[in-house]
Design an enzyme around this catalytic site. Structure first.
Site, PDB file in Angstrom:
ATOM      1  N   LYS A   1       0.669  -1.219   0.039  1.00  0.00           N
ATOM      2  CA  LYS A   1       0.042  -0.002   0.049  1.00  0.00           C
ATOM      3  C   LYS A   1       0.840   1.245   0.118  1.00  0.00           C
ATOM      4  O   LYS A   1       0.604   2.184  -0.715  1.00  0.00           O
ATOM      5  CB  LYS A   1      -0.779   0.038   1.146  1.00  0.00           C
ATOM      6  CG  LYS A   1      -1.830  -1.237   1.246  1.00  0.00           C
ATOM      7  CD  LYS A   1      -2.450  -1.668   0.095  1.00  0.00           C
ATOM      8  CE  LYS A   1      -3.519  -2.758   0.243  1.00  0.00           C
ATOM      9  NZ  LYS A   1      -4.155  -3.191  -1.048  1.00  0.00           N
TER      10      LYS A   1
ATOM     11  N   GLU B   1      -4.435  11.176   8.045  1.00  0.00           N
ATOM     12  CA  GLU B   1      -5.212  11.410   6.675  1.00  0.00           C
ATOM     13  C   GLU B   1      -6.260  12.373   6.626  1.00  0.00           C
ATOM     14  O   GLU B   1      -7.163  12.401   7.556  1.00  0.00           O
ATOM     15  CB  GLU B   1      -5.484  10.137   6.077  1.00  0.00           C
ATOM     16  CG  GLU B   1      -4.411   9.133   5.929  1.00  0.00           C
ATOM     17  CD  GLU B   1      -4.658   7.962   5.250  1.00  0.00           C
ATOM     18  OE1 GLU B   1      -3.637   7.406   4.679  1.00  0.00           O
ATOM     19  OE2 GLU B   1      -5.711   7.646   5.408  1.00  0.00           O
TER      20      GLU B   1
ATOM     21  N   HIS C   1     -17.735  -3.925   5.276  1.00  0.00           N
ATOM     22  CA  HIS C   1     -16.610  -3.181   4.448  1.00  0.00           C
ATOM     23  C   HIS C   1     -16.472  -4.009   3.101  1.00  0.00           C
ATOM     24  O   HIS C   1     -15.508  -4.249   2.448  1.00  0.00           O
ATOM     25  CB  HIS C   1     -15.423  -3.283   5.044  1.00  0.00           C
ATOM     26  CG  HIS C   1     -15.217  -2.227   6.071  1.00  0.00           C
ATOM     27  ND1 HIS C   1     -15.491  -1.023   6.189  1.00  0.00           N
ATOM     28  CD2 HIS C   1     -14.989  -2.698   7.434  1.00  0.00           C
ATOM     29  CE1 HIS C   1     -15.174  -0.664   7.450  1.00  0.00           C
ATOM     30  NE2 HIS C   1     -15.069  -1.463   8.347  1.00  0.00           N
TER      31      HIS C   1
ATOM     32  N   ARG D   1      -6.568  -8.383 -10.255  1.00  0.00           N
ATOM     33  CA  ARG D   1      -7.290  -9.573 -10.661  1.00  0.00           C
ATOM     34  C   ARG D   1      -8.854  -9.237 -11.387  1.00  0.00           C
ATOM     35  O   ARG D   1      -9.075  -7.982 -11.241  1.00  0.00           O
ATOM     36  CB  ARG D   1      -7.612 -10.427  -9.485  1.00  0.00           C
ATOM     37  CG  ARG D   1      -8.458  -9.623  -8.180  1.00  0.00           C
ATOM     38  CD  ARG D   1      -8.711 -10.448  -7.102  1.00  0.00           C
ATOM     39  NE  ARG D   1      -9.350  -9.790  -5.961  1.00  0.00           N
ATOM     40  CZ  ARG D   1     -10.335  -9.080  -5.592  1.00  0.00           C
ATOM     41  NH1 ARG D   1     -11.462  -9.193  -6.606  1.00  0.00           N
ATOM     42  NH2 ARG D   1     -10.570  -8.652  -4.721  1.00  0.00           N
TER      43      ARG D   1
END
Length: 708
Positions: free
Chosen positions: A150, A234, A269, A327
């Site tokens: 990430k 953030e 989620h 994917r």
């Protein structure tokens, strides 16, 4: 069209035509990719509906398919779909890359399709496939590795000009420095522990005035939970949407965007409704999203299918890179519907060294002409228990009417077992219409026609979402379910006719059973061959912790072989004429005011009712004298395990006073943790199962003292 004999009852093949010869994006002398031998034998390294989905395309193009399965999946549809099927044994073997590669080599496969999940985004597995001389039908392992990190992926995206969420991820942890960084970012901000997870060590600072308190709180929780209080800061998006772009790239350096999908309706989620195009998205923003997604793919030398996910700020109209899934996505049929293309076929074309079948301009023309598509994921789960997964045998399954614009990708048929070992998704329902309004109407109708009995499913919940005014208006965000929970989980009393039909059906079913087994009299209690008056009691409710909350008494007086008088509380129906179709489990009744066609699925102590597009789950209530005679244990003061599970943590002790909704036990099933909460105020009399113990479905987890 390919239809496995094991699947012909409930499988839908792709209805759109596929291009036999891919069109070229560049001339034959413009850049050459390394030559790749045609793929003529593929191993599908996955299970369930995605394994079947891949197999449909490989069969359509004459590619031999080898499937793998585990002991719990031995009689699953994907295991039965190919004559070349190999049992890997252990339930976790879908993650055994070495064993999978060994099977592929032994069966003469020259390619492996990973599907989604399991090893599909495992760069080491992709590299091992390449080293073994097998074509990994996906991106290069280097691209998977780059986008899987990430921190590294965000650095790559920033360098490629793809916007990322503003934030500070440095090591200077001085509180005043962090506050200064927060002011640069702009409030509100999210304070998050670098080593955090599960929501721990996370706080939202809405303004600078509360920053210090929220930072101290987050750090304290992080130290307690993870032994580390390093924080990142953030920008906090207050009303985010999840918008993702389907990209495809070939070995020649070309990349296209096949439209975007809005996947904002989520629980745990995880997405449950996806649509394309995204509603209320300005065309300038849409084109910018596509361009940034293509830039993201090209920045890592991408090949094949990928999805670039963005967070879209509903308040400002800004979007930020979140991550790239290297994917094929679960929701890829949405894109297939609006482009008319088979994305699995595209994957095989690219992996074989071919060029992309369509240009960006051709794709945009397709999308403009084909309209709107919506997908609903059908899960075995209980929405009223925080969407806890369910399992069990599918005793009844009826699909909606299928067409070129109504499609079902399923992994199960009637009689199959939804295992507690794997993800509880039963199927995906996809519809297409010329516009969003029409597509949504078709989805609502298809959900009404979709019947599943056995495990609890989310179908009724999906209907509520699709009918909600905010969703109809396209006012979506990732917090949609919690924002509208009062409407989505509102209790609606059952109509008296539902109970009446269940009662009449029960009587007619027992009469038919007695007629079939006339010689057996002693084994039937409460029913006789002559016309008589009977009283039945049903329990219904939310099935919280496996318990039912309402009990209804129905008086049934049979007046003729097909005639009944019904009394339910203060409601009575005289002269009801009924016909029971045993073959279809369909009861047709003529009430004084209406005619009802009701499907009744009987399963031991339960009856599932499908009536006028709605499903109802009822349970027979035994008379008290029978419960005592049969030794039935009173579970009124117990909280039950909703499925086979493992107890991870026990949050209470004997003698504790608890309040409604307080956490009692944390269990694990189907790879997910679920907190079992108290349905009532009370005192814990016994903790039946301790940490680490395995429990069967329906066994008591916690018992309460009886109320006096």
């Amino acid at each position: 069209m390919y239809r496995s004999t094991a699947l012909c009852r409930h499988r839908l093949v792709l209805n759109h035509a596929l291009p036999a010869i891919p069109r070229r994006l560049v001339s034959s002398n413009e850049g050459q990719a390394p030559s790749t031998a045609p793929l003529n034998s593929i191993l599908i390294a996955n299970r369930g509906e995605i394994a079947l989905r891949v197999a449909r395309t490989t069969a359509q193009y004459g590619i031999r398919t080898t499937t793998i399965y585990t002991d719990p999946d031995a009689r699953s549809q994907h295991a039965l779909s190919s004559p070349y099927a190999v049992n890997l044994g252990d339930p976790k073997a879908y993650l055994d890359g070495d064993a999978i590669i060994k099977v592929a080599k032994e069966h003469g496969c020259n390619g492996i399709h990973p599907g989604y999940g399991f090893l599909s985004e495992n760069s080491a597995f992709a590299r091992s496939c390449t080293d073994a001389g097998l074509v990994f039908i996906g991106p290069p392992w280097e691209a998977i590795e780059a986008m899987g990190n990430k921190s590294r992926s965000k650095d790559i995206m920033i360098a490629a000009g793809v916007p990322c969420i503003p934030g500070y991820h440095g090591m200077n942890q001085d509180p005043q420095y962090l506050k200064a960084e927060a002011e640069k970012i702009g409030f509100p901000v999210l304070l998050k522990a670098v080593k955090g997870g599960g929501g721990k060590g996370m706080r939202i600072a809405m303004t600078v005035d509360v920053f210090d308190d929220q930072l101290n709180s987050a750090k304290s929780e992080a130290r307690s939970s993870f032994g580390d209080d390093v924080m990142l800061v953030e920008k906090y998006i207050t009303t985010p949407r999840h918008i993702e772009v389907q990209v495809f790239a070939d070995k020649y350096g070309h990349c296209v965007a096949l439209g975007e999908r809005d996947c904002s309706i989520q629980r745990r989620h995880q997405k449950i409704l996806e649509e394309s195009p995204a509603p209320h998205l300005d065309e300038v923003v849409r084109q910018d999203l596509w361009a940034k997604a293509r830039a993201a793919a090209l920045a890592v030398g991408y090949e094949g299918a990928g999805t670039v996910e963005f967070i879209f700020d509903n308040d400002t109209g800004e979007f930020f890179y979140m991550e790239m899934n290297t994917r094929l996505q679960v929701e890829h049929p949405v894109t297939e519907m609006v482009t008319g293309e088979d994305l699995v076929h595209w994957q095989i074309i690219v992996a074989s060294g071919g060029r992309l079948p369509l240009t960006q301009e051709e794709i945009e023309a397709r999308i403009a002409s084909l309209g709107w598509a919506i997908e609903a994921r059908i899960y075995a789960e209980n929405p009223r228990m925080d969407f806890i997964p369910d399992s069990g045998r599918l005793s009844h399954l009826q699909l909606p009417t299928l067409s070129t614009t109504v499609r079902v990708d399923a992994g199960f048929v009637v009689g199959d077992e939804v295992s507690s070992h794997y993800d509880p998704m039963i199927a995906k329902l996809i519809v297409r219409g010329p516009d969003r309004r029409t597509a949504l109407q078709k989805m609502s109708t298809a959900l009404e026609e979709y019947e599943v009995a056995g495990p609890i499913t989310n179908i009724e919940f999906l209907k509520r979402v699709c009918r909600h005014p905010a969703f109809i208006a396209g006012d979506v965000e990732t917090g949609f379910i919690s924002k509208h929970s009062e409407d989505l989980f509102k209790d609606i009393p059952l109509a008296p006719e539902v109970y009446a039909q269940a009662a009449i059906g029960t009587v007619l079913k027992e009469i038919a059973a007695l007629a079939d087994h006339a010689s057996i009299n002693s084994g039937t209690t409460g029913f006789a061959t002559g016309f008589q008056r009977q009283v039945l009691r049903f329990m219904t409710g939310m099935e919280v912790g496996g318990r039912d909350v309402n009990e209804i008494e129905i008086e049934v007086t049979q007046t003729a072989s097909d005639g009944f008088n019904i009394s339910i509380g203060g409601t009575s129906y005289a002269g009801v004429q009924s016909h029971w179709d045993r073959g279809n489990n369909m009861l047709t009744s003529f009430f004084p005011h209406t005619r009802l066609d009701t499907r009744l699925v009987f399963d031991e102590s339960k009856v599932t009712v499908f009536q006028q597009g709605t499903q109802y789950r009822l349970r027979y209530a035994l008379p008290k004298w029978m419960e005592k005679a049969l030794g039935v244990k009173d579970i009124t003061n117990s909280v039950l395990a909703p499925m086979p599970c493992k107890v991870l943590r026990v949050m209470v002790s004997e003698g504790d006073s608890v309040i409604t909704d307080q956490a009692l036990v944390v269990i694990e099933s189907m790879k997910m943790e679920t907190t079992i909460r108290s349905p009532q105020n009370g005192i814990v009399s016994k903790v039946v199962h301790q940490q680490g113990e395995l429990c069967k479905a329906g066994t008591a987890l916690v018992e309460f003292e009886e109320k006096t």
